[in-house]
Each structure stands twice: as C-alpha cells, then as structure tokens.
Design a protein around this motif. Structure first.
Motif, short mmCIF file in Angstrom:
data_model
loop_
_atom_site.label_atom_id
_atom_site.label_comp_id
_atom_site.label_asym_id
_atom_site.label_seq_id
_atom_site.Cartn_x
_atom_site.Cartn_y
_atom_site.Cartn_z
N VAL A 20 42.13 47.31 33.34
CA VAL A 20 41.74 46.06 33.75
C VAL A 20 40.92 46.00 35.02
CG1 VAL A 20 43.08 43.90 34.27
CG2 VAL A 20 44.04 45.75 32.64
N VAL A 21 39.74 45.89 35.05
CA VAL A 21 38.76 46.05 36.21
C VAL A 21 37.41 45.46 35.64
CG1 VAL A 21 39.45 48.38 36.66
CG2 VAL A 21 37.76 48.18 35.08
N PRO A 22 36.62 44.96 36.81
CA PRO A 22 35.64 44.17 36.57
C PRO A 22 34.46 44.88 35.71
CG PRO A 22 36.13 44.08 38.76
CD PRO A 22 36.91 45.15 38.09
N ALA A 23 33.55 44.43 34.96
CA ALA A 23 32.77 45.18 33.93
C ALA A 23 31.86 46.17 34.88
CB ALA A 23 31.95 44.21 33.27
N HIS A 24 31.36 45.52 35.78
CA HIS A 24 30.24 46.43 36.64
C HIS A 24 31.00 47.46 37.61
CE1 HIS A 24 31.65 43.44 39.53
NE2 HIS A 24 31.12 43.93 40.61
N ASP A 25 32.47 47.32 37.64
CA ASP A 25 33.06 48.37 38.67
C ASP A 25 34.50 48.75 38.54
OD1 ASP A 25 34.12 49.47 40.97
OD2 ASP A 25 33.84 47.53 42.22
N GLY A 26 34.76 49.84 38.44
CA GLY A 26 35.92 50.45 37.75
C GLY A 26 37.11 50.36 38.77
N THR A 27 36.96 49.44 39.69
CA THR A 27 38.25 49.64 40.81
C THR A 27 38.88 48.28 41.04
OG1 THR A 27 36.55 49.09 42.54
CG2 THR A 27 37.05 51.49 41.99
N VAL A 28 39.88 48.25 41.59
CA VAL A 28 40.73 46.99 41.91
C VAL A 28 40.88 47.12 43.37
CG1 VAL A 28 42.95 45.55 41.35
CG2 VAL A 28 41.84 47.09 39.62
N ASP A 29 40.64 45.91 44.27
CA ASP A 29 40.93 45.81 45.60
C ASP A 29 42.40 45.55 45.70
OD1 ASP A 29 38.16 45.80 47.10
OD2 ASP A 29 37.83 44.57 45.19
N VAL A 30 43.00 46.14 46.69
CA VAL A 30 44.58 45.90 46.99
C VAL A 30 44.36 45.20 48.22
CG1 VAL A 30 46.59 46.94 47.82
CG2 VAL A 30 45.15 48.19 46.12
N ILE A 31 44.95 43.91 48.21
CA ILE A 31 45.20 43.03 49.19
C ILE A 31 46.50 42.26 49.19
CG2 ILE A 31 44.35 40.93 50.57
CD1 ILE A 31 41.67 41.31 49.49
N TRP A 32 47.38 42.71 49.93
CA TRP A 32 48.84 42.11 50.00
C TRP A 32 48.67 40.60 49.93
CZ3 TRP A 32 52.04 45.76 53.82
CH2 TRP A 32 52.07 46.86 53.37
N ASN A 33 49.79 40.08 49.46
CA ASN A 33 50.08 38.83 49.75
C ASN A 33 50.55 38.78 51.23
OD1 ASN A 33 49.32 37.55 47.14
ND2 ASN A 33 51.17 38.20 46.61
N GLY A 34 50.43 37.87 52.21
CA GLY A 34 51.09 37.90 53.63
C GLY A 34 51.83 37.07 54.04
N ILE A 35 52.19 36.94 55.16
CA ILE A 35 53.24 35.92 55.91
C ILE A 35 52.49 35.19 56.98
CG2 ILE A 35 54.20 37.63 57.29
CD1 ILE A 35 56.91 36.65 56.90
N HIS A 36 52.81 34.27 57.10
CA HIS A 36 52.06 33.11 58.20
C HIS A 36 52.52 33.77 59.56
CE1 HIS A 36 51.13 29.73 60.64
NE2 HIS A 36 50.45 29.20 59.64
N ASP A 37 51.13 34.00 60.20
CA ASP A 37 51.31 34.72 61.67
C ASP A 37 52.17 34.01 62.55
OD1 ASP A 37 49.12 35.48 60.16
OD2 ASP A 37 48.21 36.43 62.20
N ASP A 38 51.99 32.72 62.63
CA ASP A 38 52.56 31.69 63.75
C ASP A 38 54.40 31.99 63.49
OD1 ASP A 38 50.23 31.55 64.59
OD2 ASP A 38 50.11 29.26 63.83
N LEU A 39 54.29 31.74 61.93
CA LEU A 39 55.87 31.61 61.52
C LEU A 39 56.47 33.09 61.75
CD1 LEU A 39 58.08 30.11 60.01
CD2 LEU A 39 57.18 30.73 57.93
N LEU A 40 55.92 33.95 61.47
CA LEU A 40 56.64 35.31 61.75
C LEU A 40 56.99 35.53 63.17
CD1 LEU A 40 56.96 38.46 60.65
CD2 LEU A 40 54.48 38.83 61.26
N ASP A 41 55.94 35.10 64.27
CA ASP A 41 56.11 35.34 65.54
C ASP A 41 57.36 34.48 65.89
OD1 ASP A 41 54.21 37.15 65.70
OD2 ASP A 41 52.67 35.55 66.67
N GLU A 42 57.44 33.37 65.40
CA GLU A 42 58.50 32.17 65.56
C GLU A 42 59.93 32.85 65.34
OE1 GLU A 42 61.65 29.35 65.13
OE2 GLU A 42 60.32 29.91 63.40
#
Length: 401
Positions: free
Chosen positions: A192-214
C-alpha cells in the motif's frame, strides 16, 4: 499554498481523524497557507446547527446513523459538479489531501484526477479490522465496498481484501502517510504505497500546542485520592469497552474508573456496571462522563493516574495513549503494536484475554497506590505537538510539488 482536504465525515463530528484535520487546518493557516475542507454536511437536530465557516465545503449528504452524527455524500457526477462549483471561486488548488477511506476518498481522488492535482493520502483506518469488528458479514461487505470503489475511481486492480482496497488509493497518490510506524510498516508490507515510491511517510497525529501547554500548567495532575483510571473513546465493539468492564469485574481493583465517550454500547455498558456492582462508592467504582469537549477530555486525562487502552489491532495510531504521555499520564496498553512506539510510561497487557487485562489493572492500581507508576517519556510531548507535525507534512507537500 491552497490545500484541499477531503474527509468521510464533517470535521465538527466526533472522531480522531476529525480532530486531527481541525488541528492541521489551524496550524497550516498559522503558517500562512489556505485550507478548504470538503466533507458531508451534518444533520444535527434543530437548535444545534454549526456556525458557518468559510473553510468548510459542506457537500449535500444523507444521515447514516440514528443520532444523525454521521453522513454520506454519494460519489457521482452531480456531487462532482457541486464540489467543482463550490471551489471555483476560491484560490487555485495546489495539493489535494485525502484523509478518508470511503466516499470522501472517492470524491477526493475523483477531484484530483479531474484537475490533474497531486494527492497526499493519509491512511487513518485499518479497514479490514474495522469492518470485521462491526459488520455481520465482513467478507461480503469488503467485496461490495471494493466493487463500489473500482467503479467510483476507475480502478482495474483486483482483490477484495482490506489491503487491496487501500492499495487502489495508494497507487493513485503522490504520497501516502500513516500516523504511526507500526501502521506504515504494515502498509509497506502489503504494497500500500505510491506507484512511484515504495515508502510511507510516518507523521503522527498531534495535539494543539497551546492547549497542551495550558492543560499541563493549569490543571493539577492526579486526584490526590485513591487511584483514578480513565477509559475514553467510541463505544463500539472494536474499541473493546465491554472486555474492559469484564476485566474490572474480574480483578476488582480498588480504584475510581471514569468512562468518557458515547456510542452504540453505552446502554449495555451501563447495564453491566449495575449488574456487577461496579457503581458502588467503594471497591471498583465506575462512572460515565458522556461525551466531553476535547479540552475537557485532556484535562480529565491529566488529572487521572492512568489511561486504559483496550483495542487490539484496530488502531492505526492510538491517540489516547500519546495524549496521555504528552500530559505525563502513564497508560495500560493492550495493543502490542502501540506499546513500543509509545516508549516508557506504560503497563503492557500480556494477551487479549479478560484475565490478562484484569491482572494488569491490578498491578497498575497497586503501583499507583505505592507511588511507583512508570513515567512517560518527555520526548513524546515535544514530538506530539501539532506545530512539529505540520512542519513534517509541509515537507511532504513540498516534495510532491
């Protein structure tokens, strides 16, 4: 840059992908970019209508759940033309970012193909596991879904399992991203990869910076009373709320347990708690908080002594335990894929049995009472900030452009 995101559900509805898309939109706009989110219009009850938002393109839809929380937009020519007209007066589109798995994905891929635009497809859903947990005849459902997909996006790729279904999206994408290393690895192992590239980019879902600090600075950690555990999520079979309650009835840890969320299993869960005496003020005491605003949910996590994660094989990331670690709260982790990526600050459940979960809950409560609970890795909080996740996604956008 103008990024158009496509979702299966309106981003103001309940769901981890929806929360992530709202955050991505805000932080992309903070970085000076334009974001449009295309998703089915909601059908909430009278008096709870959404405030109009210029970033939302609310596609004509039909409600598909009894509570009218979720909707479906049919991927066909009339809907395509409606979307084209809605986007015609906006800045030229640079990137299509599909963050959906069903009709939203069909519409996003059709839009990109019509306008010859690059696609980033974020895989949020382990489709095969999710359908197996929620559908009475999962193989039949997957075959029907695959046939619908092939007609909708014009694919000749064969196969009707969950990986073939995701593969048809990936091969039409300029980049594929996943919210965890373990899910990215599984996607690559199943092509399950792009046709031109055999890799998947890992990018976590994140948490709101301001809310995390608050939350970290203004909400006191821990309750100061006896151990407090929190379970949160959608109350459906794949999340394994009922096995959690069964484990509590088996182990009877001396703790307060808060259940946050809603869904189809709420009444069954409430009946189980009453029938097994789990609602008494002493011993194991379980309470239901219902659905809470995101900020309040994070405050409850921060005040808890531990978060309990119970689904196995379904989560592509497991947001709750990463949110907990970012707030300094350890977790009981049932999914062996999630545990290594989370790092420190956890109690691992040995297997999928109720007894194993119950024994781990006993150990966790004992450790909390003895002030010897494991401590989460502070590095998770830094890596989980949405600003860092948006920077990583902007690198993907730049690469495909």
């Amino acid at each position: 840059m103008h990024v158009v995101m496509f979702g299966d559900q309106h981003v103001e509805s309940l769901g981890g992908a929806q929360v992530s898309m709202r955050l991505q939109r805000e932080f992309l706009e903070r970085a000076g970019h334009v974001v449009t989110i295309v998703a089915p219009a909601m059908h909430r009850a009278r008096g709870t209508a959404l405030t109009p938002d210029p970033a939302y393109v609310d596609v004509p839809s039909m409600p598909i759940t009894f509570d009218r929380e979720y909707s479906l937009s049919w991927p066909a020519g009339r809907t395509d033309r409606w979307i084209d007209d809605a986007l015609a007066g906006r800045p030229g589109v640079d990137v299509v970012h599909v963050q959906s798995d069903f009709w939203g994905a069909f519409l996003g891929h059709r839009f990109a193909a019509r306008h010859d635009l690059p696609i980033v497809h974020t895989m949020h859903n382990r489709v095969d596991v999710g359908i197996a947990a929620t559908a009475p005849a999962p193989r039949t459902v997957l075959r029907a879904l695959s046939a619908w997909q092939r007609r909708a996006i014009g694919s000749d790729t064969r196969g009707s399992d969950g990986w073939a279904y995701l593969r048809r999206f990936a091969e039409r994408s300029s980049a594929v991203t996943a919210p965890s290393s373990h899910f990215a690895r599984r996607l690559e192992e199943n092509a399950v990869v792009p046709a031109h590239d055999g890799t998947v980019d890992v990018i976590w879902n994140g948490i709101h910076d301001d809310l995390l600090d608050e939350v970290r600075t203004r909400t006191p950690a821990g309750s100061g009373r006896r151990p407090r555990l929190v379970w949160l999520g959608r109350m459906s079979p794949e999340k394994r709320l009922m096995p959690f309650l069964e484990a509590l009835a088996f182990a009877r840890p001396d703790a307060d347990v808060e259940i946050i969320g809603g869904g189809s299993q709420l009444r069954a869960a409430q009946r189980f708690v009453t029938a097994h005496g789990l609602d008494a003020p002493t011993g194991t005491s379980v309470g239901f908080a219902g659905r809470l605003p995101y900020a309040e949910t994070l405050r409850r996590i921060h005040r808890a002594d531990a978060v309990v994660q119970t689904s196995i094989g379904f989560e592509t990331q497991g947001m709750t335990v990463f949110e907990a670690a970012s707030l300094g709260t350890p977790a009981v982790v049932s999914d062996p894929d999630i545990a290594p990526e989370l790092g420190a600050g956890r109690w691992d459940v040995a297997d999928a049995s109720v007894e194993a979960l119950g024994e781990t809950l006993r150990v966790a409560v004992s450790d909390i009472s003895a002030a010897s609970a494991p401590v989460p890795d502070e590095g998770v909080a830094a890596a989980f900030r949405q600003s860092s996740r948006t920077s990583a996604m902007l690198e993907v956008y730049a690469r495909i452009l």
